[in-house]
Design a protein around this motif. Structure first.
Motif, PDB file in Angstrom:
ATOM      1  N   TYR A   2      28.277  25.478  36.138  1.00  0.00           N
ATOM      2  CA  TYR A   2      28.933  24.575  35.202  1.00  0.00           C
ATOM      3  C   TYR A   2      29.523  23.383  35.950  1.00  0.00           C
ATOM      4  O   TYR A   2      29.683  23.404  37.157  1.00  0.00           O
ATOM      5  CB  TYR A   2      30.011  25.301  34.401  1.00  0.00           C
ATOM      6  N   ASP A   6      33.521  20.740  32.443  1.00  0.00           N
ATOM      7  CA  ASP A   6      33.511  21.857  31.499  1.00  0.00           C
ATOM      8  C   ASP A   6      34.862  22.566  31.496  1.00  0.00           C
ATOM      9  O   ASP A   6      35.326  23.035  30.456  1.00  0.00           O
ATOM     10  CB  ASP A   6      32.411  22.864  31.846  1.00  0.00           C
ATOM     11  N   ASN A  10      37.218  22.721  28.132  1.00  0.00           N
ATOM     12  CA  ASN A  10      37.494  24.050  27.570  1.00  0.00           C
ATOM     13  C   ASN A  10      38.846  24.596  28.012  1.00  0.00           C
ATOM     14  O   ASN A  10      39.054  25.809  28.042  1.00  0.00           O
ATOM     15  CB  ASN A  10      36.360  25.003  27.959  1.00  0.00           C
ATOM     16  N   TRP A  13      40.476  27.080  25.684  1.00  0.00           N
ATOM     17  CA  TRP A  13      39.791  28.378  25.689  1.00  0.00           C
ATOM     18  C   TRP A  13      40.129  29.166  26.951  1.00  0.00           C
ATOM     19  O   TRP A  13      40.293  30.389  26.899  1.00  0.00           O
ATOM     20  CB  TRP A  13      38.288  28.197  25.542  1.00  0.00           C
ATOM     21  N   PHE A  38      32.238  32.544  31.403  1.00  0.00           N
ATOM     22  CA  PHE A  38      32.416  31.784  30.167  1.00  0.00           C
ATOM     23  C   PHE A  38      31.954  30.343  30.338  1.00  0.00           C
ATOM     24  O   PHE A  38      31.178  29.822  29.538  1.00  0.00           O
ATOM     25  CB  PHE A  38      33.871  31.832  29.704  1.00  0.00           C
ATOM     26  N   LEU A  39      32.416  29.703  31.392  1.00  0.00           N
ATOM     27  CA  LEU A  39      32.078  28.293  31.604  1.00  0.00           C
ATOM     28  C   LEU A  39      30.596  28.083  31.898  1.00  0.00           C
ATOM     29  O   LEU A  39      30.044  27.026  31.602  1.00  0.00           O
ATOM     30  CB  LEU A  39      32.928  27.710  32.736  1.00  0.00           C
ATOM     31  N   THR A  41      28.214  29.677  30.450  1.00  0.00           N
ATOM     32  CA  THR A  41      27.416  29.941  29.248  1.00  0.00           C
ATOM     33  C   THR A  41      28.121  29.490  27.971  1.00  0.00           C
ATOM     34  O   THR A  41      27.775  29.964  26.894  1.00  0.00           O
ATOM     35  CB  THR A  41      27.105  31.448  29.130  1.00  0.00           C
ATOM     36  N   VAL A  42      29.085  28.612  28.094  1.00  0.00           N
ATOM     37  CA  VAL A  42      29.882  28.217  26.932  1.00  0.00           C
ATOM     38  C   VAL A  42      28.986  27.620  25.834  1.00  0.00           C
ATOM     39  O   VAL A  42      28.183  26.737  26.094  1.00  0.00           O
ATOM     40  CB  VAL A  42      31.022  27.252  27.340  1.00  0.00           C
ATOM     41  N   ASP A  46      32.453  25.544  18.326  1.00  0.00           N
ATOM     42  CA  ASP A  46      33.745  26.209  18.505  1.00  0.00           C
ATOM     43  C   ASP A  46      33.767  27.606  17.897  1.00  0.00           C
ATOM     44  O   ASP A  46      34.432  28.494  18.420  1.00  0.00           O
ATOM     45  CB  ASP A  46      34.867  25.373  17.895  1.00  0.00           C
ATOM     46  N   LYS A  49      32.669  30.177  20.420  1.00  0.00           N
ATOM     47  CA  LYS A  49      33.347  30.246  21.716  1.00  0.00           C
ATOM     48  C   LYS A  49      34.220  31.486  21.885  1.00  0.00           C
ATOM     49  O   LYS A  49      34.245  32.080  22.952  1.00  0.00           O
ATOM     50  CB  LYS A  49      34.159  28.981  21.968  1.00  0.00           C
ATOM     51  N   LEU A  53      33.754  34.147  24.797  1.00  0.00           N
ATOM     52  CA  LEU A  53      34.854  34.395  25.718  1.00  0.00           C
ATOM     53  C   LEU A  53      35.107  35.893  25.852  1.00  0.00           C
ATOM     54  O   LEU A  53      35.293  36.409  26.957  1.00  0.00           O
ATOM     55  CB  LEU A  53      36.115  33.686  25.211  1.00  0.00           C
TER      56      LEU A  53
END
Length: 102
Positions: A2, A6, A10, A13, A38-39, A41-42, A46, A49, A53
């Motif tokens: 990422y 990112d 995020n 999140w 998470f980052l 494959t975010v 929304d 997400k 997560l």
């Protein structure tokens, strides 16, 4: 992988992730792994997400030996256990990790 942006995009999140990790009393290695997953494959939307997560957090607990149940992770993040169950294995495989064989 990422981009640094990112993380900024995020930030809220990632704060949610930290709160969930606090609820589960997870060590920094697991927190870091969950954030990376998470980052990496975010999703764009929304709405997707929060389940993503939760799946990242669950996979991180497995990968670092800090296993927590899908239900506990789901409760800590605020999603259904089914949300975790539907996403964790594909996330684990896409991260190049071997899913457990139990």
């Amino acid at each position: 992988m990422y981009r640094a942006s990112d993380e900024v995009d995020n930030e809220a999140w990632l704060a949610d992730l930290e709160r969930a990790c606090d609820r589960l009393d997870l060590p920094s290695e697991t927190r870091s792994r969950a954030a990376d997953l998470f980052l990496s494959t975010v999703p764009d939307g929304d709405r997707s997400k929060q389940p993503a997560l939760a799946a990242a957090l669950y996979v991180a607990t497995l990968a670092t030996g800090e296993r927590r149940s899908q239900g506990d992770v789901a409760d800590a993040v605020g999603v259904s256990r089914l949300s975790v169950q539907q996403r964790w294995k594909s996330l684990m495989e896409s991260a190049g990790l071997e899913p457990p064989s139990w």
